[in-house]
Design a protein around this motif. Sequence first.
Motif, PDB file in Angstrom:
ATOM      1  N   TYR A  14       8.085  21.056  56.289  1.00 50.97           N
ATOM      2  CA  TYR A  14       9.386  21.209  56.767  1.00 50.97           C
ATOM      3  C   TYR A  14       9.095  21.297  58.271  1.00 50.97           C
ATOM      4  O   TYR A  14       8.588  22.271  58.868  1.00 50.97           O
ATOM      5  CB  TYR A  14      10.019  22.701  56.307  1.00 50.97           C
ATOM      6  CG  TYR A  14      10.642  22.642  54.966  1.00 50.97           C
ATOM      7  CD1 TYR A  14      11.641  21.868  54.512  1.00 50.97           C
ATOM      8  CD2 TYR A  14       9.830  23.366  53.898  1.00 50.97           C
ATOM      9  CE1 TYR A  14      12.101  21.931  53.234  1.00 50.97           C
ATOM     10  CE2 TYR A  14      10.404  23.328  52.530  1.00 50.97           C
ATOM     11  CZ  TYR A  14      11.478  22.801  52.332  1.00 50.97           C
ATOM     12  OH  TYR A  14      11.921  22.867  51.011  1.00 50.97           O
ATOM     13  N   ASN A  39       6.257  35.245  46.388  1.00 49.98           N
ATOM     14  CA  ASN A  39       7.558  35.005  47.389  1.00 49.98           C
ATOM     15  C   ASN A  39       6.941  33.629  48.041  1.00 49.98           C
ATOM     16  O   ASN A  39       5.928  34.129  48.989  1.00 49.98           O
ATOM     17  CB  ASN A  39       8.268  36.112  47.967  1.00 49.98           C
ATOM     18  CG  ASN A  39       8.931  36.770  47.197  1.00 49.98           C
ATOM     19  OD1 ASN A  39       8.533  38.251  47.219  1.00 49.98           O
ATOM     20  ND2 ASN A  39       9.791  36.284  46.148  1.00 49.98           N
ATOM     21  N   GLY A  40       7.689  32.587  48.668  1.00 50.00           N
ATOM     22  CA  GLY A  40       7.098  31.874  49.527  1.00 50.00           C
ATOM     23  C   GLY A  40       6.193  30.810  49.088  1.00 50.00           C
ATOM     24  O   GLY A  40       5.497  30.105  49.992  1.00 50.00           O
ATOM     25  N   ALA A  41       5.744  30.613  47.812  1.00 51.05           N
ATOM     26  CA  ALA A  41       4.415  29.999  47.346  1.00 51.05           C
ATOM     27  C   ALA A  41       4.898  28.383  47.509  1.00 51.05           C
ATOM     28  O   ALA A  41       3.853  27.905  47.722  1.00 51.05           O
ATOM     29  CB  ALA A  41       4.130  30.416  46.069  1.00 51.05           C
ATOM     30  N   GLY A  42       6.156  28.255  47.244  1.00 52.62           N
ATOM     31  CA  GLY A  42       6.510  26.812  47.261  1.00 52.62           C
ATOM     32  C   GLY A  42       7.001  26.331  45.979  1.00 52.62           C
ATOM     33  O   GLY A  42       7.066  25.292  45.762  1.00 52.62           O
ATOM     34  N   LYS A  43       7.266  27.228  45.180  1.00 51.35           N
ATOM     35  CA  LYS A  43       7.925  27.119  43.776  1.00 51.35           C
ATOM     36  C   LYS A  43       9.100  26.390  43.775  1.00 51.35           C
ATOM     37  O   LYS A  43       9.417  25.369  43.147  1.00 51.35           O
ATOM     38  CB  LYS A  43       8.076  28.479  42.976  1.00 51.35           C
ATOM     39  CG  LYS A  43       6.794  29.132  42.742  1.00 51.35           C
ATOM     40  CD  LYS A  43       7.021  30.510  41.905  1.00 51.35           C
ATOM     41  CE  LYS A  43       8.022  31.368  42.486  1.00 51.35           C
ATOM     42  NZ  LYS A  43       7.687  31.938  43.909  1.00 51.35           N
ATOM     43  N   THR A  44      10.083  26.994  44.456  1.00 49.75           N
ATOM     44  CA  THR A  44      11.532  26.130  44.654  1.00 49.75           C
ATOM     45  C   THR A  44      11.396  25.006  45.278  1.00 49.75           C
ATOM     46  O   THR A  44      11.967  23.843  44.862  1.00 49.75           O
ATOM     47  CB  THR A  44      12.568  27.159  45.554  1.00 49.75           C
ATOM     48  OG1 THR A  44      12.690  28.301  44.531  1.00 49.75           O
ATOM     49  CG2 THR A  44      13.873  26.665  45.453  1.00 49.75           C
ATOM     50  N   THR A  45      10.487  24.650  46.358  1.00 53.12           N
ATOM     51  CA  THR A  45      10.409  23.524  46.820  1.00 53.12           C
ATOM     52  C   THR A  45       9.899  22.430  45.780  1.00 53.12           C
ATOM     53  O   THR A  45      10.213  21.296  45.677  1.00 53.12           O
ATOM     54  CB  THR A  45       9.262  23.560  48.167  1.00 53.12           C
ATOM     55  OG1 THR A  45       9.925  24.602  49.001  1.00 53.12           O
ATOM     56  CG2 THR A  45       9.337  22.241  48.745  1.00 53.12           C
ATOM     57  N   GLU A 161      13.220  30.686  38.416  1.00 52.11           N
ATOM     58  CA  GLU A 161      13.082  32.067  38.102  1.00 52.11           C
ATOM     59  C   GLU A 161      14.241  32.578  37.192  1.00 52.11           C
ATOM     60  O   GLU A 161      15.305  33.343  37.495  1.00 52.11           O
ATOM     61  CB  GLU A 161      13.162  32.811  39.548  1.00 52.11           C
ATOM     62  CG  GLU A 161      12.217  32.500  40.498  1.00 52.11           C
ATOM     63  CD  GLU A 161      11.343  33.404  40.996  1.00 52.11           C
ATOM     64  OE1 GLU A 161      11.336  34.623  40.649  1.00 52.11           O
ATOM     65  OE2 GLU A 161      10.638  33.024  41.891  1.00 52.11           O
TER      66      GLU A 161
HETATM   67  N1  LIG Z   1      14.544  23.983  53.935  1.00 53.25           N
HETATM   68  C1  LIG Z   1      13.711  24.792  54.544  1.00 53.25           C
HETATM   69  N2  LIG Z   1      13.253  24.847  55.651  1.00 53.25           N
HETATM   70  C2  LIG Z   1      12.084  25.484  56.188  1.00 53.25           C
HETATM   71  N3  LIG Z   1      11.289  26.094  55.523  1.00 53.25           N
HETATM   72  C3  LIG Z   1      11.568  26.373  54.299  1.00 53.25           C
HETATM   73  C4  LIG Z   1      12.817  25.771  53.482  1.00 53.25           C
HETATM   74  N4  LIG Z   1      12.729  25.941  52.344  1.00 53.25           N
HETATM   75  C5  LIG Z   1      11.486  26.714  52.270  1.00 53.25           C
HETATM   76  N5  LIG Z   1      11.139  26.781  53.429  1.00 53.25           N
HETATM   77  C6  LIG Z   1       9.830  27.581  53.363  1.00 53.25           C
HETATM   78  O1  LIG Z   1       8.984  27.045  52.328  1.00 53.25           O
HETATM   79  C7  LIG Z   1       7.861  28.062  51.895  1.00 53.25           C
HETATM   80  C8  LIG Z   1       7.982  27.819  50.387  1.00 53.25           C
HETATM   81  O2  LIG Z   1       9.489  28.266  50.059  1.00 53.25           O
HETATM   82  P1  LIG Z   1       9.912  28.194  48.480  1.00 53.25           P
HETATM   83  O3  LIG Z   1      11.476  28.505  48.647  1.00 53.25           O
HETATM   84  O4  LIG Z   1       9.608  27.088  47.851  1.00 53.25           O
HETATM   85  O5  LIG Z   1       9.101  29.257  48.098  1.00 53.25           O
HETATM   86  P2  LIG Z   1       9.175  29.941  46.259  1.00 53.25           P
HETATM   87  O6  LIG Z   1       8.049  30.047  45.866  1.00 53.25           O
HETATM   88  O7  LIG Z   1      10.521  29.524  45.607  1.00 53.25           O
HETATM   89  O8  LIG Z   1       9.687  31.655  46.966  1.00 53.25           O
HETATM   90  P3  LIG Z   1      10.685  32.739  46.135  1.00 53.25           P
HETATM   91  O9  LIG Z   1       9.697  33.370  45.255  1.00 53.25           O
HETATM   92  O10 LIG Z   1      10.935  33.588  47.287  1.00 53.25           O
HETATM   93  O11 LIG Z   1      11.723  31.889  45.826  1.00 53.25           O
HETATM   94  C9  LIG Z   1       8.487  29.236  52.411  1.00 53.25           C
HETATM   95  O12 LIG Z   1       7.480  29.461  53.192  1.00 53.25           O
HETATM   96  C10 LIG Z   1       9.895  28.930  52.738  1.00 53.25           C
HETATM   97  O13 LIG Z   1      10.187  29.739  54.020  1.00 53.25           O
END
Ligand SMILES: Nc1ncnc2c1ncn2[C@@H]1O[C@H](COP(=O)(O)OP(=O)(O)OP(=O)(O)O)[C@@H](O)[C@H]1O
Length: 327
Positions: A14, A39-45, A161
Amino acid sequence: MNNAISASELTKFYGDFLAVDHISFTVNYGEIFGFLGPNGAGKTTTIRMLTGVSTPTEGVASIMGYDIVRQSVEAKSIMGIVPDISNVYDELSAWANLIFTGKLYGISKAKREERATDLLKLFNLFDRRNERVRGFSRGMKRKVCIAMALMNDSRVLFLDEPTSGLDVESVREIRQMVRMLNKDGLTVFLTTHNLEEANQICDRIAIINKGKIAAVDTPEKLRQTMRSVQSVEVAFRDTPQDVVEDLKGLRAVSSVEKRGDKYRLITDEPTVVLQEIWTYAQRMKLTPISINTLGPSLEDVFMKLTGREMEEEIVRNNRMGENRTRR
Ligand SMILES: Nc1ncnc2c1ncn2[C@@H]1O[C@H](COP(=O)(O)OP(=O)(O)OP(=O)(O)O)[C@@H](O)[C@H]1O
Ligand SMILES: [Mg+2]
């Protein structure tokens, strides 16, 4: 034979920020594959890239052999997605939500009504099908979400989740449902930050932190790691100077950390350590004012697997599975 899911060097930037860092893994047909991370590990991404919602900056991914970028129509036609943020329409009934989803997938009227009926019955929502989702509990809404994802005869189900923020009963029901669907042949990819959840329902678990996969293993292997990072936390009324050294010397203690006025004794045998502490306290005429046995946190497991220190935030956010026994 192709894998159900395959990711190779999958990467997401990003701007300058590297959210997912060249991860590679495969998911077998019929597997429940867990993606475990804080949180923020990158799972959703990662899920967003695997499901064609977000384009990878680098790397490739395929679903049942279909490249998610070049053959996105084919890939999407065989997957169901339960996103982290609810995609249910609150103003519509459960029935209307499912029928609407069926229309989006281009499923015939007869087929979508049959499927919606089957799914609502399966999820114990058939009697409430004509009520607006707005009045449903969170657990019921989540079930509607999952049912929607299954409207198109999915062969691979992505769940971001699926049980977070739900009551115990809904969590149990949803886990049971996932297992049952899996028994019927559905491949499941789910994210979680809950160690217990990953252990309970996954065949294999990838541990992701800061965009990198630390390990891919079976729950049994992970449990072995977890066993070695249990701990007993103790605080004494009057603490002698050299207590840390003394505690380190107790049987079954692998290391000791001082946390405020508490001492955390890492062990794979908490019951032995409890006994040792009592004996030590009696001998030294110390009064323990609290003793807690703690299950491993996600942070502990990461540290064990990667040997890296985690940041304060992760420590705060992920004290999972604590089993407190106050005295
Ligand atoms: N659209 C975006 N623009 C900029 N940064 C992003 C965006 N989406 C996610 N991030 C960043 O990328 C990193 C991974 O985010 P992600 O949502 O994949 O984490 P996650 O493992 O799903 O966390 P959670 O357990 O909180 O859902 C985080 O640091 C987040 O802030
Ligand atoms: Mg997420």
